[in-house]
Design a protein around this motif. Structure first.
Motif, PDB file in Angstrom:
ATOM      1  N   GLN A  16       0.890  -1.026  -0.063  1.00 43.05           N
ATOM      2  CA  GLN A  16       0.178   0.062   0.143  1.00 43.05           C
ATOM      3  C   GLN A  16       1.051   1.200  -0.082  1.00 43.05           C
ATOM      4  O   GLN A  16       0.648   2.191  -0.645  1.00 43.05           O
ATOM      5  CB  GLN A  16      -1.095   0.129   1.162  1.00 43.05           C
ATOM      6  CG  GLN A  16      -1.883  -1.145   1.144  1.00 43.05           C
ATOM      7  CD  GLN A  16      -1.297  -2.365   1.905  1.00 43.05           C
ATOM      8  OE1 GLN A  16      -0.328  -2.682   1.896  1.00 43.05           O
ATOM      9  NE2 GLN A  16      -2.349  -3.174   2.390  1.00 43.05           N
ATOM     10  N   ALA A  17       1.829   1.303   0.793  1.00 40.52           N
ATOM     11  CA  ALA A  17       2.874   2.399   0.856  1.00 40.52           C
ATOM     12  C   ALA A  17       3.514   2.684  -0.485  1.00 40.52           C
ATOM     13  O   ALA A  17       3.814   3.632  -1.076  1.00 40.52           O
ATOM     14  CB  ALA A  17       3.802   2.177   1.845  1.00 40.52           C
ATOM     15  N   ALA A  20       1.255   4.227  -3.009  1.00 35.90           N
ATOM     16  CA  ALA A  20       1.021   5.885  -2.517  1.00 35.90           C
ATOM     17  C   ALA A  20       2.315   6.548  -3.173  1.00 35.90           C
ATOM     18  O   ALA A  20       2.239   7.590  -3.482  1.00 35.90           O
ATOM     19  CB  ALA A  20       0.642   6.052  -1.039  1.00 35.90           C
ATOM     20  N   SER A  21       3.569   5.801  -2.799  1.00 33.94           N
ATOM     21  CA  SER A  21       4.615   6.418  -3.280  1.00 33.94           C
ATOM     22  C   SER A  21       4.914   6.549  -4.804  1.00 33.94           C
ATOM     23  O   SER A  21       5.248   7.679  -5.427  1.00 33.94           O
ATOM     24  CB  SER A  21       6.080   5.599  -2.651  1.00 33.94           C
ATOM     25  OG  SER A  21       6.168   5.869  -1.196  1.00 33.94           O
ATOM     26  N   GLU A  96      -8.167   2.433   2.749  1.00 39.96           N
ATOM     27  CA  GLU A  96      -7.305   2.333   3.359  1.00 39.96           C
ATOM     28  C   GLU A  96      -6.162   2.950   2.204  1.00 39.96           C
ATOM     29  O   GLU A  96      -6.498   3.185   1.075  1.00 39.96           O
ATOM     30  CB  GLU A  96      -6.759   0.948   3.521  1.00 39.96           C
ATOM     31  CG  GLU A  96      -7.406   0.334   4.674  1.00 39.96           C
ATOM     32  CD  GLU A  96      -7.208  -1.113   5.084  1.00 39.96           C
ATOM     33  OE1 GLU A  96      -5.968  -1.453   4.349  1.00 39.96           O
ATOM     34  OE2 GLU A  96      -7.772  -1.597   6.077  1.00 39.96           O
ATOM     35  N   LEU A  97      -4.907   3.307   2.705  1.00 40.41           N
ATOM     36  CA  LEU A  97      -3.856   3.779   1.724  1.00 40.41           C
ATOM     37  C   LEU A  97      -3.795   2.939   0.627  1.00 40.41           C
ATOM     38  O   LEU A  97      -3.516   1.625   0.990  1.00 40.41           O
ATOM     39  CB  LEU A  97      -2.689   3.726   2.616  1.00 40.41           C
ATOM     40  CG  LEU A  97      -1.221   4.276   2.029  1.00 40.41           C
ATOM     41  CD1 LEU A  97      -1.367   5.885   1.374  1.00 40.41           C
ATOM     42  CD2 LEU A  97      -0.178   4.170   2.497  1.00 40.41           C
ATOM     43  N   GLY A  98      -3.700   3.357  -0.635  1.00 43.94           N
ATOM     44  CA  GLY A  98      -3.237   2.553  -1.587  1.00 43.94           C
ATOM     45  C   GLY A  98      -4.609   1.882  -2.438  1.00 43.94           C
ATOM     46  O   GLY A  98      -4.469   1.420  -3.477  1.00 43.94           O
ATOM     47  N   VAL A 110      -6.261   6.245  -3.145  1.00 39.54           N
ATOM     48  CA  VAL A 110      -6.344   6.918  -2.149  1.00 39.54           C
ATOM     49  C   VAL A 110      -4.855   7.220  -1.429  1.00 39.54           C
ATOM     50  O   VAL A 110      -4.249   6.127  -1.332  1.00 39.54           O
ATOM     51  CB  VAL A 110      -7.095   6.072  -1.018  1.00 39.54           C
ATOM     52  CG1 VAL A 110      -7.164   6.662   0.464  1.00 39.54           C
ATOM     53  CG2 VAL A 110      -8.678   5.638  -1.612  1.00 39.54           C
ATOM     54  N   ILE A 111      -4.533   8.026  -1.090  1.00 42.46           N
ATOM     55  CA  ILE A 111      -3.432   8.484  -0.360  1.00 42.46           C
ATOM     56  C   ILE A 111      -3.101   9.031   1.006  1.00 42.46           C
ATOM     57  O   ILE A 111      -2.249   8.877   1.658  1.00 42.46           O
ATOM     58  CB  ILE A 111      -2.324   9.576  -0.920  1.00 42.46           C
ATOM     59  CG1 ILE A 111      -2.947  10.866  -1.318  1.00 42.46           C
ATOM     60  CG2 ILE A 111      -2.017   9.023  -2.498  1.00 42.46           C
ATOM     61  CD1 ILE A 111      -2.026  11.785  -1.806  1.00 42.46           C
ATOM     62  N   ASP A 112      -4.390   9.333   1.615  1.00 45.19           N
ATOM     63  CA  ASP A 112      -4.365   9.807   3.043  1.00 45.19           C
ATOM     64  C   ASP A 112      -5.915   9.603   3.335  1.00 45.19           C
ATOM     65  O   ASP A 112      -6.762  10.408   3.351  1.00 45.19           O
ATOM     66  CB  ASP A 112      -4.140  11.500   3.259  1.00 45.19           C
ATOM     67  CG  ASP A 112      -4.319  11.955   4.681  1.00 45.19           C
ATOM     68  OD1 ASP A 112      -4.634  10.906   5.423  1.00 45.19           O
ATOM     69  OD2 ASP A 112      -3.791  12.632   4.799  1.00 45.19           O
ATOM     70  N   PRO A 113      -6.181   8.315   3.796  1.00 43.43           N
ATOM     71  CA  PRO A 113      -7.471   7.893   3.940  1.00 43.43           C
ATOM     72  C   PRO A 113      -8.310   8.645   5.202  1.00 43.43           C
ATOM     73  O   PRO A 113      -9.523   8.919   5.335  1.00 43.43           O
ATOM     74  CB  PRO A 113      -7.673   6.525   4.242  1.00 43.43           C
ATOM     75  CG  PRO A 113      -6.078   6.181   4.627  1.00 43.43           C
ATOM     76  CD  PRO A 113      -5.207   7.165   3.828  1.00 43.43           C
ATOM     77  N   ARG A 147     -10.108  -2.504  -3.383  1.00 45.98           N
ATOM     78  CA  ARG A 147      -8.923  -3.030  -2.899  1.00 45.98           C
ATOM     79  C   ARG A 147      -8.306  -3.964  -3.768  1.00 45.98           C
ATOM     80  O   ARG A 147      -8.899  -4.883  -4.002  1.00 45.98           O
ATOM     81  CB  ARG A 147      -9.036  -3.394  -1.372  1.00 45.98           C
ATOM     82  CG  ARG A 147      -7.565  -3.682  -0.504  1.00 45.98           C
ATOM     83  CD  ARG A 147      -7.813  -3.746   0.981  1.00 45.98           C
ATOM     84  NE  ARG A 147      -8.215  -2.491   1.324  1.00 45.98           N
ATOM     85  CZ  ARG A 147      -9.260  -2.437   2.202  1.00 45.98           C
ATOM     86  NH1 ARG A 147      -9.625  -3.472   2.962  1.00 45.98           N
ATOM     87  NH2 ARG A 147      -9.544  -0.854   2.999  1.00 45.98           N
TER      88      ARG A 147
END
Length: 151
Positions: A16-17, A20-21, A96-98, A110-113, A147
């Motif tokens: 997930q990180a 986002a990155s 959630e993130l990602g 999503v980068i900041d839920p 997801r």
């Protein structure tokens, strides 16, 4: 491209990180309806509008393809509707993130839920961060969160 290569070789963390990155490397990339010609860092390099651009589903697909080696992702790049129904994603109620946030005809990541923020390719801004809880996207009907099936 050195920064992207460095990320690919050295980035450690949850999938997930990583999603986002990888998405953040696209900030500033121009929007083009149906376009898939842009690559990560085109926005950072200031590629002239019209030369390279990306639409929302192309953006989501390319980011996920950067993180996951799954040939089925190329099928998703056709349009945002494919992501809404693909077996590669499952619908969830709490983002959630990602995760992918999707409306009829649009999608992003999503980068900041906690703050209700996503990154996506919008016609008005190109690839940028926006809110799905306030403003324009909060008023759009049909929002769902999807997801990656392996999470």
């Amino acid at each position: 491209m050195v920064a992207l290569l460095d990320w690919k070789l050295n980035h450690r963390g949850s999938p997930q990180a990583k999603i986002a990155s990888a998405a953040l490397f696209w900030l500033g990339t121009h929007y083009g309806y149906g376009s898939k010609s842009a690559n990560a860092l085109d926005g950072a390099y200031g590629t002239p509008q019209g030369n390279k651009a990306i639409d929302c589903s192309g953006f989501v697909t390319k980011v996920y393809a950067e993180v996951f080696n799954n040939p089925q992702l190329s099928v998703l790049s056709m349009n945002a509707a494919s992501i809404r129904v693909s077996h590669l994603f499952k619908t969830v109620s709490i983002p959630e993130l990602g995760d992918v946030v999707s409306w009829d005809g649009h999608c992003g990541i999503v980068i900041d839920p906690l703050a209700g923020k996503f990154i996506g390719a919008q016609t008005s801004t190109g690839v940028a961060i926006a809110s799905y809880c306030t403003g324009y996207w909060a008023t759009r009907a049909g929002r769902i969160f999807r997801r990656w099936h392996e999470f």
